[in-house]
Scaffold this motif. Structure first.
Motif, PDB file in Angstrom:
ATOM      1  N   MET A   1       0.802  -1.029   0.041  1.00 56.25           N
ATOM      2  CA  MET A   1      -0.053  -0.120   0.129  1.00 56.25           C
ATOM      3  C   MET A   1       0.729   1.206   0.047  1.00 56.25           C
ATOM      4  SD  MET A   1      -3.322   0.721   2.518  1.00 56.25           S
ATOM      5  CE  MET A   1      -3.108  -0.654   2.855  1.00 56.25           C
ATOM      6  N   ARG A   2       0.543   2.026  -0.832  1.00 56.80           N
ATOM      7  CA  ARG A   2       1.397   3.340  -0.812  1.00 56.80           C
ATOM      8  C   ARG A   2       0.311   4.375  -0.485  1.00 56.80           C
ATOM      9  NH1 ARG A   2       2.450   3.528  -7.137  1.00 56.80           N
ATOM     10  NH2 ARG A   2       0.207   3.161  -6.852  1.00 56.80           N
ATOM     11  N   THR A   3       1.087   5.545   0.306  1.00 56.15           N
ATOM     12  CA  THR A   3       0.392   6.471   0.709  1.00 56.15           C
ATOM     13  C   THR A   3       1.052   7.850   0.330  1.00 56.15           C
ATOM     14  OG1 THR A   3      -0.587   5.339   2.676  1.00 56.15           O
ATOM     15  CG2 THR A   3      -0.423   7.599   2.949  1.00 56.15           C
ATOM     16  N   HIS A   4       0.402   8.801  -0.067  1.00 56.47           N
ATOM     17  CA  HIS A   4       0.840  10.060  -0.457  1.00 56.47           C
ATOM     18  C   HIS A   4       0.113  11.065   0.258  1.00 56.47           C
ATOM     19  CE1 HIS A   4       2.738   7.886  -4.050  1.00 56.47           C
ATOM     20  NE2 HIS A   4       1.432   7.415  -3.966  1.00 56.47           N
ATOM     21  N   GLN A   5       0.863  12.162   0.564  1.00 50.28           N
ATOM     22  CA  GLN A   5       0.256  13.337   1.273  1.00 50.28           C
ATOM     23  C   GLN A   5       0.527  14.551   0.822  1.00 50.28           C
ATOM     24  OE1 GLN A   5       0.290  12.820   5.732  1.00 50.28           O
ATOM     25  NE2 GLN A   5       0.132  10.654   5.469  1.00 50.28           N
ATOM     26  N   ARG A   6      -0.274  15.358   1.038  1.00 53.11           N
ATOM     27  CA  ARG A   6       0.004  16.892   0.448  1.00 53.11           C
ATOM     28  C   ARG A   6      -0.682  17.866   1.015  1.00 53.11           C
ATOM     29  NH1 ARG A   6       1.504  18.728  -5.712  1.00 53.11           N
ATOM     30  NH2 ARG A   6       1.922  20.995  -5.089  1.00 53.11           N
ATOM     31  N   THR A   7      -0.294  19.037   1.422  1.00 53.84           N
ATOM     32  CA  THR A   7      -1.408  20.240   1.755  1.00 53.84           C
ATOM     33  C   THR A   7      -1.256  21.417   1.073  1.00 53.84           C
ATOM     34  OG1 THR A   7      -0.738  19.484   4.312  1.00 53.84           O
ATOM     35  CG2 THR A   7      -1.624  21.801   3.814  1.00 53.84           C
ATOM     36  N   PHE A   8      -2.344  21.616   0.644  1.00 54.49           N
ATOM     37  CA  PHE A   8      -2.827  22.744  -0.107  1.00 54.49           C
ATOM     38  C   PHE A   8      -3.329  23.965   0.414  1.00 54.49           C
ATOM     39  CE2 PHE A   8      -3.362  18.734  -2.313  1.00 54.49           C
ATOM     40  CZ  PHE A   8      -2.434  18.889  -3.403  1.00 54.49           C
ATOM     41  N   PRO A   9      -2.964  25.223  -0.192  1.00 57.37           N
ATOM     42  CA  PRO A   9      -3.168  26.517   0.423  1.00 57.37           C
ATOM     43  C   PRO A   9      -4.808  26.537   0.094  1.00 57.37           C
ATOM     44  CG  PRO A   9      -2.043  26.799  -1.678  1.00 57.37           C
ATOM     45  CD  PRO A   9      -2.001  25.378  -1.371  1.00 57.37           C
ATOM     46  N   GLY A  10      -5.421  27.521   1.093  1.00 53.87           N
ATOM     47  CA  GLY A  10      -6.950  27.985   0.869  1.00 53.87           C
ATOM     48  C   GLY A  10      -7.012  28.825  -0.185  1.00 53.87           C
ATOM     49  N   ASP A  11      -6.542  28.675  -1.386  1.00 55.73           N
ATOM     50  CA  ASP A  11      -6.765  29.247  -2.591  1.00 55.73           C
ATOM     51  C   ASP A  11      -7.547  28.345  -3.526  1.00 55.73           C
ATOM     52  OD1 ASP A  11      -6.594  30.582  -5.126  1.00 55.73           O
ATOM     53  OD2 ASP A  11      -4.508  31.491  -4.695  1.00 55.73           O
TER      54      ASP A  11
END
Length: 134
Positions: free
Chosen positions: A1-11
């Protein structure tokens, strides 16, 4: 199982970036279009209804296994409403997003409270495409 994470700005422009990130990460996966639409809808809800919009952010976790693809979007809290599938009138301009997610996904769950919620959509890769009627 591969997990990818990313946070994106509120735009709102970050929604396109999130969608492109999903497509690039899934690169030819049979459910990549569904996953991209789901992240767009859940990200839009986070930006529209929570502190994620403006100076906030939303976090996406994408987990891929042989049988499932899971997209989880976590908002920054202070939601004005609890996420739920709505039945808007035909002339309404809002209120269909979570229903579309539920129609595409094999399961949708909501966890959390006013300090932040995570909406998770699971897509089965083999044998079943979409699942819940709006």
């Amino acid at each position: 199982m591969r997990t990818h994470q990313r946070t994106f700005p509120g735009d709102p422009q970050a929604l396109r970036i999130a969608r492109n990130w999903i497509h690039a990460t899934l690169n030819g996966h049979p459910r990549s279009d569904d996953a991209a639409l789901i992240v767009t809808e859940l990200g839009t809800n986070a930006l529209t209804y929570t502190a994620s919009g403006g100076a906030g952010a939303f976090h996406v976790t994408l987990t891929v296994s042989e049988l499932t693809t899971t997209i989880a979007v976590t908002d920054s809290g202070r939601a004005r409403t609890t996420p739920e599938i709505q039945q808007p009138p035909l002339n309404a301009t809002h209120g269909r997003g979570l229903g579309m997610v539920a129609a595409l996904a094999d399961s949708v769950t909501v966890q959390g409270d006013d300090s932040g919620r995570t909406v998770t959509a699971e897509l089965r890769t083999v044998g079943h495409q979409g699942g819940h009627p709006c």
